[in-house]
Every structure is written in C-alpha cells, then in structure tokens.
Write an enzyme that holds these catalytic residues in place. Structure first.
Site, short mmCIF file in Angstrom:
data_model
loop_
_atom_site.label_atom_id
_atom_site.label_comp_id
_atom_site.label_asym_id
_atom_site.label_seq_id
_atom_site.Cartn_x
_atom_site.Cartn_y
_atom_site.Cartn_z
N HIS A 1 0.88 -1.18 0.00
CA HIS A 1 0.00 0.00 0.00
C HIS A 1 0.91 1.23 0.00
O HIS A 1 1.98 1.21 0.64
CB HIS A 1 -0.85 0.09 1.28
CG HIS A 1 -2.13 -0.65 1.26
ND1 HIS A 1 -2.64 -1.25 2.39
CD2 HIS A 1 -3.05 -0.85 0.28
CE1 HIS A 1 -3.81 -1.81 2.10
NE2 HIS A 1 -4.08 -1.58 0.83
N CYS B 1 -2.59 2.75 9.09
CA CYS B 1 -3.63 1.79 8.65
C CYS B 1 -4.82 1.80 9.60
O CYS B 1 -5.95 1.53 9.20
CB CYS B 1 -3.09 0.36 8.62
SG CYS B 1 -1.59 0.15 7.70
C1 LIG Z 1 -0.45 0.40 5.55
N1 LIG Z 1 -1.35 -0.64 5.28
C2 LIG Z 1 -0.74 -1.77 4.85
C3 LIG Z 1 -2.69 -0.45 5.35
N2 LIG Z 1 -3.14 0.63 4.99
N3 LIG Z 1 -3.50 -1.41 5.76
C4 LIG Z 1 -3.20 -2.60 6.44
C5 LIG Z 1 -4.01 -3.73 5.92
C6 LIG Z 1 -3.63 -5.06 6.50
C7 LIG Z 1 -4.47 -6.19 6.00
N4 LIG Z 1 -4.05 -7.41 6.60
C8 LIG Z 1 -4.44 -6.32 4.49
O1 LIG Z 1 -3.53 -6.98 3.99
O2 LIG Z 1 -5.30 -5.78 3.82
#
Ligand SMILES: CN(C)C(=N)NCCC[C@H](N)C(=O)O
Length: 269
Positions: A164, A262
């Site tokens: 991300h 996040c």
């Molecule tokens: C900065 N990050 C990565 C985020 N904005 N979100 C975390 C999402 C984590 C979840 N297990 C997934 O893989 O979607």
C-alpha cells in the site's frame, strides 16, 4: 503547524491472523488480541491527548482486518470515496463502513475499480498521491480525480512488502503550497521516484530499516508525528526538522501488515 483532525478508528476486538494476504502475514499466526487492544487504545489516547477527535466504528466478528480503517475510504472535503477491496476476505467490511458513514450523514460513492481507500489514496495539499501495483487499480486513480476534482498523481509500487502507498510514504504537512512528505524511494518505480523528487524536493528520505519498521505508516498533524518507536533513524530525522515524534507501538497489529496509519481513517471536513 498542528491542525486538529477527526479520525475514524475500529477497535481490534476481533483481531486475528487466520489468512495471509500480504507478505507480513503468516496463516494462523498466534495473536494476543488483548495486547493488540491495549496498543490500539494507547494510539487513541495519544490522538485525544494531542487535541484530535476520535470516533469509533463498531467492529464486526469474523472481520479481523476491520481494525485497519484507513482502507475503507478516502474522505476529502466532506465527500466519501468508498473502497472496493482487493481480497475477498476484506470485502464484507464495505457494508459496515458504509453504514457508519451513512449514519454520520455522508453519501458514499463506492469506487468502480479495486481501491483500498487511504491505503493508496493520500491527499497532499494540491494533489492526491495515488499508489498502484498491488491493491488499487490505476482506473481508481482516474475515478478519484473525477470525483474530487483534485489532480491525482499515480505512483507505481514495486516491492510487495510495501503493498500500500501508506507503507512507503506519509504526508508531513498537507497545507497547500507547503506540502511535504517522507518516503522510501526503493518502494517505487524509477519514474515514480523521479515524480516524487520533482514534487517534493525537501522530502525526508527514509532508510529500508525504518520503512520495514513501518515508520512510514505514520500520522502527522503538521507538527506531531505519531510513529512506530522501532523507526529510530526516521524519528531522529523528523526531530531534526522540527517535528515532534510521538512514539506509539502497534507491534501486535504488525503481524497483519498494518500500523498506525492503517488504523486511522481521516475524516476531512
Ligand atoms: C499500511 N497498510 C498496509 C494499510 N493501509 N492497511 C493494512 C491492511 C492489512 C491487512 N491485513 C491487508 O492486507 O489488507
């Protein structure tokens, strides 16, 4: 200059790591949900202690990643651009978040293409910085630009550990004309690195060690930077630039590949 913010968060009451949808996750990892809850509560306390408004969406059993509220939408100028999650395991989160926004009086425009909210769409003053490569489709960048009428700068992510945009870059200052960021260049393609250099010549450049410690998954209010304590080098760089680092440890949530940003959806008026 610090500006009070409004943040939407979700308690990790049902947090587990059962499935693996990013390189940080290992299927069926042992998780201490109570510890995750205490770490998350410390983040909420830190925001409130610094004058920010924090609102909570009710967590839903069976949706362990719902704690990562940043991925639910991008909210800008009081308008909500809702997500269309990439992983089937996260798609049911949409209903819960859309219900929260509706109850709070917002209409939600759901993205036509795969899009993971502020995970990949990050407002930075005059622009929206928009990541692609792992989760959010390029078509969603165009749709966001049309929806908000804000120039959207596409950035290509190339390293799966930085899946991300908000794992590899955060906005230090979002005042129009003064916007500045911190980022880890190797997470981006050569062309995207050149774009970032051109737009942000004064940016703070993070090391791989600090980026791997989720130091770039930070939240800044323009003065205070809520940041993982493990990102020691970046903390020192920010302090040298006059920012005030506020360390908050979310190590238990890192088992799912998420950190401070996040867990934080900014609701911009
Ligand atoms: C900065 N990050 C990565 C985020 N904005 N979100 C975390 C999402 C984590 C979840 N297990 C997934 O893989 O979607």
């Amino acid at each position: 200059m610090a500006r009070p913010r409004r943040y939407l968060v979700c308690e990790p009451r049902h947090f587990t790591v059962r499935y693996a949808i990013n390189p940080w996750m290992r299927q069926d990892t042992e998780v201490d949900t109570a510890l995750a809850g205490r770490q998350w509560a410390a983040l909420v306390r830190a925001y409130r202690d610094h004058g920010h408004v924090v609102q909570c969406v009710e967590p839903v059993a069976g949706l362990p990643d719902m704690v990562f509220s940043a991925n639910a939408a991008l909210v800008l100028a009081g308008r909500v651009f809702g997500s269309r999650f990439h992983a089937p395991q996260r798609q049911p989160e949409t209903a819960a978040y859309e219900a929260w926004f509706a109850a709070a009086g917002y209409d939600v425009h759901r993205s036509e293409s795969k899009c993971e909210g502020e995970g990949d769409l990050i407002p930075a003053g005059r622009f929206i910085l928009a990541g692609t490569g792992f989760r959010t489709a390029r078509a969603a960048h165009h749709e966001a630009q049309e929806f908000f009428g804000v120039p959207t700068i596409g950035l290509q992510l190339v390293d799966p550990y930085f899946y991300h945009l908000d794992t590899a870059l955060f906005v230090l200052d979002d005042a129009s004309g003064r916007e500045n960021i911190a980022y880890y260049p190797a997470a981006f393609s050569a062309g995207s690195r050149a774009v970032l250099r051109r737009l942000f010549p004064r940016a703070v450049i993070a090391s791989r060690a600090d980026a791997m410690a989720f130091g770039l998954n930070s939240v800044s209010d323009g003065r205070h930077v809520f940041i993982a304590p493990q990102a020691g080098g970046l903390i020192a760089q920010l302090a040298a630039r006059g920012y005030v680092p506020v360390p908050v440890d979310l190590s238990e949530l890192l088992k799912a590949g998420g950190g401070i940003k996040c867990c934080t959806q900014e609701v911009r008026p």
